[in-house]
Design a protein around this motif. Structure first.
Motif, PDB file in Angstrom:
ATOM      1  N   SER A  80     -35.226 139.232 -66.028  1.00  0.00           N
ATOM      2  CA  SER A  80     -36.285 140.173 -66.404  1.00  0.00           C
ATOM      3  C   SER A  80     -37.559 139.437 -66.810  1.00  0.00           C
ATOM      4  CB  SER A  80     -35.822 141.056 -67.567  1.00  0.00           C
ATOM      5  OG  SER A  80     -35.749 140.289 -68.750  1.00  0.00           O
ATOM      6  N   ALA A  82     -39.169 140.019 -69.444  1.00  0.00           N
ATOM      7  CA  ALA A  82     -39.042 139.735 -70.882  1.00  0.00           C
ATOM      8  C   ALA A  82     -38.354 138.391 -71.099  1.00  0.00           C
ATOM      9  CB  ALA A  82     -38.259 140.848 -71.569  1.00  0.00           C
ATOM     10  N   GLN A  83     -37.353 138.074 -70.278  1.00  0.00           N
ATOM     11  CA  GLN A  83     -36.667 136.789 -70.399  1.00  0.00           C
ATOM     12  C   GLN A  83     -37.606 135.640 -70.022  1.00  0.00           C
ATOM     13  OE1 GLN A  83     -33.324 138.252 -67.903  1.00  0.00           O
ATOM     14  NE2 GLN A  83     -32.034 137.130 -69.353  1.00  0.00           N
ATOM     15  N   ASP A  85     -40.929 135.705 -70.222  1.00  0.00           N
ATOM     16  CA  ASP A  85     -41.907 135.598 -71.314  1.00  0.00           C
ATOM     17  C   ASP A  85     -41.325 134.846 -72.506  1.00  0.00           C
ATOM     18  OD1 ASP A  85     -43.903 136.899 -69.918  1.00  0.00           O
ATOM     19  OD2 ASP A  85     -43.469 138.862 -70.808  1.00  0.00           O
TER      20      ASP A  85
END
Length: 149
Positions: A80, A82-83, A85
């Motif tokens: 993802s 988010a991962q 980032d």
């Protein structure tokens, strides 16, 4: 803050929220002239070290370059944003903790490889094969064997 719609300089903060990870502040603002609303994000302004390239040139650290290279290595992998980032934030934290004014690009590349290895072994191999510019298949095979252990 200047209104992005009409350019008016007077805006009012309508709402303020801190992100879940407390890394930035999100503010909803409203223009005093056109009354349109927009969002701003505030992050701490930190000074990253300069990056020293192999040929001796110095460049400013650019988060977008790290994100771009990691995204390319992770293309079509089940990771993802988010991962990604979070991994970039880990790299940035390590850079800042070094306390140096300059960092070799090779060291930055190694930090990226460490984070990719944690995220996805295939992406790690993709990045390492380009980053280390292997000369023959045996060097590549050694990397794959190392990851396979």
């Amino acid at each position: 803050m200047k209104c992005p719609f009409c350019g008016h300089l007077e805006t009012q903060v309508v709402e303020t929220r801190i992100s879940e990870d407390a890394e930035f502040i999100r503010r909803r603002r409203q223009c005093g002239a056109c009354e349109k609303r927009f969002t701003t994000y505030e992050r701490p302004d930190v000074s990253f070290p300069s990056i020293v390239k192999k040929d001796g040139r110095r460049t400013d650290y650019q988060r977008s370059k790290i994100l771009g290279s990691m995204t390319l290595a992770l293309r079509k992998r089940p990771i993802s944003t988010a991962q990604v980032d979070a991994a970039v934030e880990q790299i940035e934290e390590k850079l800042l903790n070094l306390g140096l004014r300059e960092v070799a690009s090779s060291h930055l590349g190694e930090l990226v490889m460490q984070e990719l290895k944690k995220l996805d072994k295939i992406a790690y191999i993709r990045f390492a094969s380009v980053y280390r510019s292997f000369e023959d298949i045996d060097e590549f095979r050694m990397l794959v064997d190392e990851v396979g252990r």
